[in-house]
Design a protein around this motif. Structure first.
Motif, PDB file in Angstrom:
ATOM      1  N   GLN A 137       0.807  -1.108  -0.097  1.00 22.33           N
ATOM      2  CA  GLN A 137      -0.145   0.015  -0.003  1.00 22.33           C
ATOM      3  C   GLN A 137       0.696   1.353   0.034  1.00 22.33           C
ATOM      4  N   PRO A 138       0.340   2.320  -0.786  1.00 18.89           N
ATOM      5  CA  PRO A 138       1.237   3.315  -0.791  1.00 18.89           C
ATOM      6  C   PRO A 138       1.324   4.071   0.552  1.00 18.89           C
ATOM      7  N   GLU A 139       0.324   4.008   1.624  1.00 17.72           N
ATOM      8  CA  GLU A 139       0.408   4.689   2.917  1.00 17.72           C
ATOM      9  C   GLU A 139       1.502   4.142   3.490  1.00 17.72           C
ATOM     10  N   GLU A 140       1.770   2.757   3.243  1.00 21.88           N
ATOM     11  CA  GLU A 140       2.915   2.093   4.021  1.00 21.88           C
ATOM     12  C   GLU A 140       4.214   2.740   3.605  1.00 21.88           C
ATOM     13  N   ALA A 141       4.279   2.932   2.362  1.00 17.73           N
ATOM     14  CA  ALA A 141       5.510   3.594   1.585  1.00 17.73           C
ATOM     15  C   ALA A 141       5.766   4.891   2.228  1.00 17.73           C
ATOM     16  N   ARG A 142       4.774   5.651   2.388  1.00 18.89           N
ATOM     17  CA  ARG A 142       4.603   6.996   3.117  1.00 18.89           C
ATOM     18  C   ARG A 142       5.178   7.064   4.435  1.00 18.89           C
ATOM     19  N   ASP A 143       4.994   5.983   5.073  1.00 19.46           N
ATOM     20  CA  ASP A 143       5.148   6.027   6.672  1.00 19.46           C
ATOM     21  C   ASP A 143       6.542   5.669   6.618  1.00 19.46           C
ATOM     22  N   ALA A 144       6.996   4.752   5.742  1.00 15.71           N
ATOM     23  CA  ALA A 144       8.366   4.522   5.715  1.00 15.71           C
ATOM     24  C   ALA A 144       9.236   5.529   5.315  1.00 15.71           C
ATOM     25  N   LEU A 145       8.719   6.448   4.130  1.00 18.28           N
ATOM     26  CA  LEU A 145       9.516   7.511   3.902  1.00 18.28           C
ATOM     27  C   LEU A 145       9.833   8.706   5.123  1.00 18.28           C
ATOM     28  N   LYS A 146       8.630   8.693   5.850  1.00 16.05           N
ATOM     29  CA  LYS A 146       8.716   9.638   7.059  1.00 16.05           C
ATOM     30  C   LYS A 146       9.712   9.195   7.993  1.00 16.05           C
ATOM     31  N   ASP A 147       9.621   7.687   8.176  1.00 18.34           N
ATOM     32  CA  ASP A 147      10.674   7.239   9.051  1.00 18.34           C
ATOM     33  C   ASP A 147      12.399   7.422   8.660  1.00 18.34           C
ATOM     34  N   GLU A 148      12.355   7.388   7.367  1.00 18.67           N
ATOM     35  CA  GLU A 148      13.704   7.537   6.660  1.00 18.67           C
ATOM     36  C   GLU A 148      14.238   9.140   6.718  1.00 18.67           C
ATOM     37  N   LEU A 149      13.545  10.295   6.622  1.00 15.11           N
ATOM     38  CA  LEU A 149      13.759  11.547   6.638  1.00 15.11           C
ATOM     39  C   LEU A 149      13.960  11.730   8.188  1.00 15.11           C
ATOM     40  N   VAL A 150      13.221  11.341   9.265  1.00 17.35           N
ATOM     41  CA  VAL A 150      13.476  11.495  10.495  1.00 17.35           C
ATOM     42  C   VAL A 150      15.017  10.827  10.910  1.00 17.35           C
ATOM     43  N   ALA A 151      15.256   9.655  10.279  1.00 23.06           N
ATOM     44  CA  ALA A 151      16.595   8.975  10.498  1.00 23.06           C
ATOM     45  C   ALA A 151      17.880   9.870   9.818  1.00 23.06           C
ATOM     46  N   VAL A 152      17.466  10.480   8.674  1.00 20.73           N
ATOM     47  CA  VAL A 152      18.511  11.328   8.348  1.00 20.73           C
ATOM     48  C   VAL A 152      18.807  12.585   9.021  1.00 20.73           C
ATOM     49  N   LEU A 153      17.955  13.291   9.640  1.00 21.36           N
ATOM     50  CA  LEU A 153      17.887  14.297  10.450  1.00 21.36           C
ATOM     51  C   LEU A 153      18.567  14.031  11.859  1.00 21.36           C
ATOM     52  N   SER A 154      18.392  12.685  12.336  1.00 19.09           N
ATOM     53  CA  SER A 154      19.041  12.138  13.377  1.00 19.09           C
ATOM     54  C   SER A 154      20.175  11.448  13.676  1.00 19.09           C
ATOM     55  N   ASP A 155      20.475  11.119  12.443  1.00 21.60           N
ATOM     56  CA  ASP A 155      21.959  10.558  12.146  1.00 21.60           C
ATOM     57  C   ASP A 155      23.017  11.353  11.903  1.00 21.60           C
ATOM     58  N   VAL A 156      23.443  12.357  12.795  1.00 22.48           N
ATOM     59  CA  VAL A 156      24.405  13.431  12.723  1.00 22.48           C
ATOM     60  C   VAL A 156      25.392  13.190  13.854  1.00 22.48           C
ATOM     61  N   ASP A 157      26.553  13.872  13.849  1.00 30.90           N
ATOM     62  CA  ASP A 157      27.561  13.893  14.877  1.00 30.90           C
ATOM     63  C   ASP A 157      27.327  14.772  15.862  1.00 30.90           C
TER      64      ASP A 157
END
Length: 381
Positions: A137-157
């Motif tokens: 389902q596209p909604e599942e992909a949307r939630d996965a995208l949100k998780d990945e965007l948060v991960a990018v912002l959180s995975d910093v030094d």
């Protein structure tokens, strides 16, 4: 949304009955006793500490922020949501996950200033998760995208000593910084002086004693602007005349901080263009002076970036990071651009955490940056 602890940096210190330590020496005397000729000469050139009025007592009270962080973030992101990220809702309104969905997402992210390299990395991670978890389902992909965007912002030094990897008390190895020294850098026109004022305002409302150092001695207007903001937010400003050695101003500011038992020194610097090596060298000199007076300082090097500049901001950040080791970013004018995706490019390409965002022009118009809250605000309908 959880409020990040970014301003309660210091263990509470009694304000009653504070006295100077017996036999306390000036920074110049200490330098001479150590045989540090360069530092002693700098102290001599700096002269007596400039007079500065004590801030009004009423500014000492109150929290750094009201419970409006989420609302401030959503308001700042309104232009971005109205344009590029609004298209996100349409992308996921389909019956299945197909190639067209990924193509549209790629276009949206790149046009929002996320950058081609970062966009490719984000979508590759999302596609891999969709494949592994068998999402349909596209909604599942949307939630996965949100998780990945948060991960990018959180995975910093966590590079700094005040806002990185600590519990908010500003303590390393069991001792509190006093003063905590924050070197603020950035090119002309990014809103650096206003950002300094916003930080000073937040610190003052948090009960901290703040001193501002007018280290931009290239422009008389910059000195006057900082003085004006200092009066507004209740923080004394240490300043010299235009054209004088900026490092001497910083020396005097740290001397004033020691004398007055200040908690925070916010150092303004010239709006130096990152293409001018001589100006970057002066910035390095200021950094060296600070480190001579306190080997643990500066405790944060805060780069102010204008969100409107987009990918050019990455080039600025790289140059400043090489010169003085940037530890945090204050992203301004996010409310004036539709390209909020630059936040993801900064985190991914530089690994430097965005700690604050500007949400307007007033002294209270800022918010601590929270990755999850930021992404939620982007996707909020």
């Amino acid at each position: 949304m959880r409020r990040p602890v970014l301003f309660k940096l210091f263990r509470r210190k009694s304000r009653d009955g504070e006295e100077a330590e017996p036999g306390a020496e000036s920074l110049a005397d200490q330098a001479e006793a150590r045989g540090d000729a360069d530092e002693a000469a700098l102290a001599a050139s700096a002269g007596d500490e400039p007079e500065a009025d004590e801030p009004p007592a009423e500014a000492e009270e109150g929290p750094a922020f009201d419970e409006e962080v989420e609302e401030r973030t959503e308001e700042a992101l309104r232009p971005t949501k109205r344009s590029f990220f609004r298209r996100m809702f349409g992308v996921f309104e389909r019956s299945q996950i197909d190639d067209e969905l990924w193509d549209e997402l790629e276009e949206i992210l790149i046009l929002a200033d996320t950058g081609a390299e970062t966009t490719e990395k984000i979508l590759a991670a999302v596609q891999e998760r969709v494949r592994k978890e068998g999402m349909k389902q596209p909604e599942e992909a949307r939630d996965a995208l949100k998780d990945e965007l948060v991960a990018v912002l959180s995975d910093v030094d966590d590079r700094g000593q005040l806002w990185g990897g600590q519990d908010g008390d500003g303590v390393v190895d069991g001792r509190a910084f006093q003063p905590a020294v924050i070197l603020v850098v950035g090119v002309n026109g990014v809103g650096k002086t206003t950002s300094i004022a916003k930080l000073a305002r937040a610190f003052r409302r948090d009960g901290e004693r703040v001193i501002l150092a007018a280290g931009d001695t290239f422009r008389a207007a910059a000195i006057e602007q900082l003085k004006l903001w200092g009066e507004r937010v209740g923080a004394p400003v240490i300043a010299h005349q235009q054209g004088q050695d900026a490092s001497a101003v910083v020396f005097d500011a740290m001397a004033a901080a020691k004398k007055r038992s200040a908690d925070v020194v916010l150092v303004d610097t010239a709006g130096r263009l990152h293409s001018k090596s001589n100006l970057m060298e002066e910035l390095k000199k200021i950094n060296r002076v600070v480190q001579r007076l306190d080997e643990t300082a500066p405790h944060e090097v805060l780069l102010v970036l204008d969100a409107v500049t987009g990918q050019n901001g990455l080039a600025q950040a790289k140059t400043f990071a090489e010169a003085v080791g940037v530890t945090a970013i204050f992203l301004t004018k996010l409310d004036g651009t539709a390209k909020g995706g630059i936040v993801f490019a900064i985190a991914d390409q530089l690994g430097i955490p965005v700690r604050f965002i500007g949400t307007g022009e007033k002294a209270d118009d800022m918010a601590p940056f929270d990755p999850e809250g930021f992404v939620d605000a982007l996707f909020a309908e």
